[in-house]
Write a protein that holds these residues in place. Sequence first.
Motif, PDB file in Angstrom:
ATOM      1  N   TYR A 125       0.867  -1.188   0.000  1.00 56.27           N
ATOM      2  CA  TYR A 125       0.000   0.000   0.000  1.00 56.27           C
ATOM      3  C   TYR A 125       0.891   1.220   0.000  1.00 56.27           C
ATOM      4  O   TYR A 125       1.962   1.246   0.628  1.00 56.27           O
ATOM      5  N   SER A 127       0.411   5.751  -0.206  1.00 53.09           N
ATOM      6  CA  SER A 127      -0.413   6.935  -0.391  1.00 53.09           C
ATOM      7  C   SER A 127       0.392   8.176  -0.028  1.00 53.09           C
ATOM      8  O   SER A 127       1.149   8.183   0.950  1.00 53.09           O
ATOM      9  N   THR A 132      -2.866  12.334   5.345  1.00 54.61           N
ATOM     10  CA  THR A 132      -2.928  10.914   5.686  1.00 54.61           C
ATOM     11  C   THR A 132      -1.992  10.599   6.857  1.00 54.61           C
ATOM     12  O   THR A 132      -0.799  10.919   6.817  1.00 54.61           O
ATOM     13  N   TYR A 134      -1.832   7.198   9.442  1.00 56.79           N
ATOM     14  CA  TYR A 134      -2.397   5.967   9.993  1.00 56.79           C
ATOM     15  C   TYR A 134      -1.877   5.729  11.407  1.00 56.79           C
ATOM     16  O   TYR A 134      -0.696   5.931  11.697  1.00 56.79           O
ATOM     17  N   LEU A 157      -9.944   7.575   8.183  1.00 53.17           N
ATOM     18  CA  LEU A 157      -9.504   6.685   7.118  1.00 53.17           C
ATOM     19  C   LEU A 157      -9.632   5.249   7.596  1.00 53.17           C
ATOM     20  O   LEU A 157      -9.197   4.917   8.704  1.00 53.17           O
ATOM     21  N   LEU A 159      -8.877   1.289   6.215  1.00 51.22           N
ATOM     22  CA  LEU A 159      -8.356   0.343   5.218  1.00 51.22           C
ATOM     23  C   LEU A 159      -8.701  -1.069   5.666  1.00 51.22           C
ATOM     24  O   LEU A 159      -8.627  -1.387   6.861  1.00 51.22           O
ATOM     25  N   TRP A 168      -5.098  -3.878  -0.075  1.00 49.02           N
ATOM     26  CA  TRP A 168      -5.824  -3.073   0.896  1.00 49.02           C
ATOM     27  C   TRP A 168      -6.790  -2.157   0.168  1.00 49.02           C
ATOM     28  O   TRP A 168      -6.440  -1.544  -0.845  1.00 49.02           O
ATOM     29  N   GLU A 170      -9.769   0.980   0.640  1.00 44.22           N
ATOM     30  CA  GLU A 170     -10.319   2.011   1.498  1.00 44.22           C
ATOM     31  C   GLU A 170     -11.834   1.869   1.590  1.00 44.22           C
ATOM     32  O   GLU A 170     -12.510   1.646   0.594  1.00 44.22           O
ATOM     33  N   ARG A 176     -17.399   5.699   6.584  1.00 45.57           N
ATOM     34  CA  ARG A 176     -16.362   5.889   7.591  1.00 45.57           C
ATOM     35  C   ARG A 176     -16.894   6.649   8.809  1.00 45.57           C
ATOM     36  O   ARG A 176     -17.768   7.506   8.686  1.00 45.57           O
TER      37      ARG A 176
END
Length: 355
Positions: A125, A127, A132, A134, A157, A159, A168, A170, A176
Motif C-alpha cells: 500500500y 499513499s 494521511t 495511519y 480513514l 483500510l 488493501w 479504502e 467511515r
Amino acid sequence: MKKTIALMLLVLLVSCGSKQDDQKETNQQRPTPYWQPQESGVTAGFRGLSAVSDDVAWASGSTGTVIRTIDGGTTWENVSIPGTDTLQFRDIEAFDSNTAIVLSAGLPAVIYKTTDGGQNWEQKYFSMVEGTFYDAMDFWNDKEGIAFGDAIDGRLLILKTSDGGETWNELPFEQRPQALDGQGGFAASGTCLRTVGENQVYIGLGGQEASLFYSFDKGETWQKTITPMQSGESTEGIFSIDFKNEMEGLMVGGDYRGDSLTKINAAYTTDGGKSWFPVMAGMKPNGYRSGVAVYDNNLVLAVGRESCDYYYDGDKAYTPMEGKYYAVSVSKTGKSAWASGPGGAVAKLGFRYIE
C-alpha cells in the motif's frame, strides 16, 4: 439484579470484595510478574509490537527499524526494510516467524509485508494524500485485517484487507466514522484500534472528546459512544484497548505529557463496548498509559513511557512494575507477553514467587 451480576463478572477491573486474609493467601500462592529487559542491538523507539509465541516476537518503530526474535529474546535480528529510514513504523502484525506486516505513520503512508522472516519486503500500500496519518492496525485472523487513520474531510480513514495484507481497500467515504474537529488517534502503541472475536472492532480517539467507535460487522458500519476517559486537549484520550472476552474490555490512556497530569486514565465495559465506566479512583493505573493487555484472563499489564504496573483479578489496586515501555503484546497462544519502548527497549514477561 442484572447490574449486580455484570459487576461481579468484571473480575479483572473492579473486583474488591476479597477479605484481607484471603488476599494474603492469594498473594502467597500467585507469582509476581516482572519485565525481563533484553538486548535489541538497536536504539530505535519501538511503538509497534506483535507477540506470536513464547519464542517469536516482532517490533517496529522509528527510523524504519524492524526487529524480530525467534529464540525467546535471547537474540534479536535487525530485519529493517532498506530505504525506509525516514519512516515511522508505528504498528506491526506478525503471524509467525516468517510473516509480518508493518504500517507507517505520516507520509508517505505505506504498508510492507514479508513472508521470509524479513529478508525481503514487498510494498502492499502507498499513499501521498495530504493529511494521511495511519495510527494502528489489527487482524481478526490470518486473512482479514483493518487499519485506521486520522480524519480527512471529517471522516476517519479505514483500510481493510481480506487476503492477508496482499491488497488493501479504502472503506467508502460515507461509511467511515465521523470525527469531531481536532480529534485523532494516538499512534503510540498500535492498540488504539483492536479487533475482538470474529467480527468486532474498536477505535479509540482523543482530543476534545474521548470517543470510541465500534463495529460488529468487521468495520462495514460503525456506531459511537462517548467514554469517561480524560479528554479536552490534543494530548489526552484513549491510547489503548483490550478485551478479556467479547463483552468485557478495558481502555487506558490519560495525558501523554506526563504521569502527574493524568486524571481518568482507565475505563471498562461489560456490554461489548457500547458503554464505558471509569474504574474506581483507587483502582486505576498509576499514571498515563499507552498500552494495555490482558494476560491469561486474570492479569492486566499496563505500560507507559514513565512507569508500568499490573493488576491481578481480586487486587485492590495496581502494583508498580519496573520498566518504561510504549507497547505491550500478549502472544496468540496467550501464554507469553512482551513489551517494547524507547531507546531500543524490549522485554519479556517473567514471573517469580515472593515470600
